[in-house]
Scaffold this active site. Structure first.
Site, mmCIF file in Angstrom:
data_model
loop_
_atom_site.group_PDB
_atom_site.id
_atom_site.type_symbol
_atom_site.label_atom_id
_atom_site.label_comp_id
_atom_site.label_asym_id
_atom_site.label_seq_id
_atom_site.Cartn_x
_atom_site.Cartn_y
_atom_site.Cartn_z
ATOM 1 N N GLU A 170 0.862 -1.194 0.000
ATOM 2 C CA GLU A 170 0.000 0.000 0.000
ATOM 3 C C GLU A 170 0.886 1.228 0.000
ATOM 4 O O GLU A 170 2.114 1.134 0.105
ATOM 5 C CB GLU A 170 -0.954 -0.019 1.203
ATOM 6 C CG GLU A 170 -2.086 -1.009 1.025
ATOM 7 C CD GLU A 170 -3.026 -1.083 2.198
ATOM 8 O OE1 GLU A 170 -3.084 -0.124 2.983
ATOM 9 O OE2 GLU A 170 -3.691 -2.116 2.331
ATOM 10 N N HIS B 96 -8.820 9.842 3.236
ATOM 11 C CA HIS B 96 -8.464 8.744 2.324
ATOM 12 C C HIS B 96 -8.777 9.201 0.906
ATOM 13 O O HIS B 96 -9.840 9.780 0.664
ATOM 14 C CB HIS B 96 -9.278 7.498 2.680
ATOM 15 C CG HIS B 96 -8.731 6.248 2.064
ATOM 16 N ND1 HIS B 96 -8.809 5.998 0.714
ATOM 17 C CD2 HIS B 96 -8.086 5.192 2.601
ATOM 18 C CE1 HIS B 96 -8.240 4.828 0.460
ATOM 19 N NE2 HIS B 96 -7.788 4.319 1.586
ATOM 20 N N ARG C 269 -0.916 9.278 1.851
ATOM 21 C CA ARG C 269 -2.326 9.652 1.646
ATOM 22 C C ARG C 269 -2.572 11.148 1.611
ATOM 23 O O ARG C 269 -3.414 11.628 0.863
ATOM 24 C CB ARG C 269 -3.177 9.058 2.760
ATOM 25 C CG ARG C 269 -3.395 7.617 2.525
ATOM 26 C CD ARG C 269 -4.370 7.055 3.490
ATOM 27 N NE ARG C 269 -4.366 5.621 3.241
ATOM 28 C CZ ARG C 269 -4.714 4.707 4.087
ATOM 29 N NH1 ARG C 269 -5.128 5.071 5.288
ATOM 30 N NH2 ARG C 269 -4.686 3.446 3.772
ATOM 31 N N HIS D 223 -11.135 9.760 7.037
ATOM 32 C CA HIS D 223 -10.854 8.342 7.244
ATOM 33 C C HIS D 223 -10.359 8.043 8.652
ATOM 34 O O HIS D 223 -10.852 7.123 9.289
ATOM 35 C CB HIS D 223 -9.799 7.922 6.219
ATOM 36 C CG HIS D 223 -9.470 6.463 6.210
ATOM 37 N ND1 HIS D 223 -10.432 5.491 6.115
ATOM 38 C CD2 HIS D 223 -8.275 5.813 6.288
ATOM 39 C CE1 HIS D 223 -9.840 4.294 6.122
ATOM 40 N NE2 HIS D 223 -8.539 4.467 6.248
ATOM 41 N N ARG E 198 -0.869 8.956 9.157
ATOM 42 C CA ARG E 198 -0.695 7.527 9.444
ATOM 43 C C ARG E 198 -0.312 6.734 8.196
ATOM 44 O O ARG E 198 -0.892 6.928 7.119
ATOM 45 C CB ARG E 198 -1.994 6.948 10.015
ATOM 46 C CG ARG E 198 -1.932 5.462 10.266
ATOM 47 C CD ARG E 198 -3.190 4.951 10.920
ATOM 48 N NE ARG E 198 -4.352 5.133 10.075
ATOM 49 C CZ ARG E 198 -4.755 4.278 9.148
ATOM 50 N NH1 ARG E 198 -4.057 3.172 8.892
ATOM 51 N NH2 ARG E 198 -5.851 4.509 8.447
HETATM 52 C C1 SIN Z 1 -7.426 1.008 2.853
HETATM 53 O O1 SIN Z 1 -7.793 -0.135 2.697
HETATM 54 O O2 SIN Z 1 -7.132 1.715 1.918
HETATM 55 C C2 SIN Z 1 -7.399 1.560 4.248
HETATM 56 C C3 SIN Z 1 -6.394 0.916 5.073
HETATM 57 C C4 SIN Z 1 -5.950 1.801 6.188
HETATM 58 O O3 SIN Z 1 -6.502 2.864 6.384
HETATM 59 O O4 SIN Z 1 -4.968 1.468 6.837
#
Ligand code: SIN
Length: 491
Positions: free
Chosen positions: A110, A224, A269, A327, A362
């Site tokens: 990610e 997000h 993010r 988020h 985060r």
């Molecule tokens: C996501 O699945 O994009 C969110 C995961 C997260 O906020 O850690």
């Protein structure tokens, strides 16, 4: 036996309950039902340096870089070193994470991670699988569902219990405890676009504020980049793991939005959310192009079901309409490495706490891990050091009848508050607008209202309004732009 009151039914609260249930008398109080929490909605996964090629040091470096080095180094060290062992323990107990074709744990990627280290369960339903697994271990816990906590009960500078009221009812009751743990999650419903569960309304921050418990980093709200967007409404998260698997953010002309930004679609993010906001302000629409994602439907079962539910023709277009939204809250009750807040007897764990682990932004998939680590540390401290308190508070009829009488109050509607919050304490902020927003909120005298004199719906607005005020004031007071707190002089 020590009496422990845990407020919140998400992963942090339930994991703490599981660890304490044999040594303490544990009650979980939640305003919704057992399955209602952000943890249950978490799609992305849980990050941990469990692959032999990875290391806690690398995970720490990524966490610090995403957090703009505003993090507490000790909290980050604790997360990346204690986390993998707790996760390994859960796996030994039978928690099933997804495996690859060779039968090895399948680590995903990610944004802002330098290594494939995200574990998933049931594809994009990690939070539900993990939280349910932990909830199934709870066999010696009292549940109080549909129960709102109105106030922390503080005596002689120690938290000794909570004042509660059943949803839709007028009678209030005091429940006493030797330790009270806030695990109430964040404040996503302050904004019109959010990934959060409906029950997540900033209650823990408001409880702390009223009891003068120290809060920290309240300027830092994470937005997000990708929520499913249909006709100006959002319908849940489109997990970042899809970008980790090759999806790209594009506009209506198929132009790549992140092409010129370092790390492109997998930038932190806050960076992605700001770039999308800039693009939208220039009149563009936002889409996630999934053409290059292999086996999309098999890997992202929950997202696929949500897209089908809303009749999104992604199979034909390879596109998902998206919009950034609230988020996660990085700030919260200032807590030490054991979850102890500034008020003796009161602990904070998970999202409502600010132990500094997330810094100013985060890192993706660190929050479920923090739920485990912060709960485990608080559990150790509560069993080892929390004294049994002598007082035994009981239901107070005088307080009950006196305070539960509803009062006429002047409040904005929830929708109005949310629109104001989006415009003034959203992704990009302006000093003049922040000040005007603080002035607008001041007319409602939110801090003077008594929770027991409010209906449930009014209390939600008041709690979120108090959070908004904390965010706006903190955003103005920060000396510089950092991570999720980004101010410009004018738009
Ligand atoms: C996501 O699945 O994009 C969110 C995961 C997260 O906020 O850690």
């Amino acid at each position: 036996m020590k009496k422990v009151l845990i407020i919140g039914a998400g992963l942090a609260g339930c994991y703490l309950a599981a660890r304490l249930q044999n040594d303490c008398e544990v009650t979980i109080i939640t305003k919704g039902e057992r399955a209602e929490s952000d943890s249950m909605l978490a799609q992305g996964g849980i990050a941990a340096a469990l692959d032999p090629g990875d290391s806690p040091r690398q995970h720490a470096q990524d966490t610090l870089a995403a957090g703009q080095y505003h993090n507490s180094i000790a909290a980050v060290e604790q997360l990346v070193t204690a986390g993998p062992e707790l996760l390994a323990q859960l796996i030994r107990q039978g928690m099933q994470f997804d495996h690859d074709e060779q039968g090895q744990l399948d680590f995903g990627l990610e944004g802002a991670h330098s290594y494939h280290r995200i574990l998933h369960a049931d594809g994009d339903q990690t939070g539900a699988a993990l939280t349910s697994f932990v909830q199934q271990q709870l066999n010696n816990v009292t549940w109080l569902t549909q129960t709102n906590v109105l106030q922390l009960v503080v005596e002689h500078h120690r938290c000794r219990g909570v004042l509660v009221r059943k949803t839709g009812q007028a009678t209030t009751t005091i429940i006493n405890g030797d330790a009270v743990i806030l695990a109430t999650g964040g404040l996503g419903n302050l904004y019109p676009y959010t990934t959060n569960d409906d029950t997540v309304t900033g209650d823990g921050f408001a409880l702390a504020m009223r009891a003068k418990v120290a809060l920290a980093d309240m300027a830092y709200v994470q937005f997000h980049p990708t929520l499913l967007m249909i006709d100006h409404q959002c319908y849940g998260l489109i997990t970042e793991a899809i970008r980790g698997a090759g999806a790209r953010l594009v506009d209506e002309n198929n132009q790549r939005i992140m092409a010129t930004v370092p790390h492109h679609d997998l930038a932190p993010r806050d960076v992605v959310a700001r770039q999308l906001t800039k693009w939208q302000a220039a009149g563009h629409q936002l889409f996630l192009d999934i053409s290059d994602v292999p086996n999309f439907e098999q890997h992202f079962i929950g997202v696929t079901a949500n897209l089908d539910h809303h009749h999104i023709p992604f199979r034909e277009t390879n596109r998902i309409p998206v919009q950034p939204g609230a988020h996660f809250m990085m700030g919260g009750l200032r807590a030490d490495l054991n979850g102890q807040t500034s008020l003796p007897g009161l602990f904070a764990i998970g999202e409502v706490a600010c132990n500094g682990v997330h810094g100013a932004n985060r890192l993706a998939s660190n929050s479920l891990l923090d739920c485990l680590v912060s709960a485990a540390k608080a559990g150790e401290t509560i069993t080892q050091t929390t004294p049994l308190t002598a007082t035994n508070l009981t239901t107070t009829d005088a307080l009950t009848s006196e305070q539960s009488r509803p009062m006429a109050v002047n409040l904005p509607s929830l929708a109005e508050l949310q629109q104001q919050a989006w415009a003034n304490i959203g992704i990009v902020r302006q000093p003049a607008k922040l000040q005007a927003f603080i002035n607008w909120l001041a007319q409602y005298h939110l801090a003077e209202l008594v929770p027991a004199q409010l209906t449930d719906a009014q209390l939600t607005i008041v709690n979120l309004g108090l959070c908004a005020e904390l965010i706006a004031k903190a955003a103005l007071a920060e000396p510089q732009n950092l991570g999720a707190n980004y101010l410009v002089k004018e738009s």
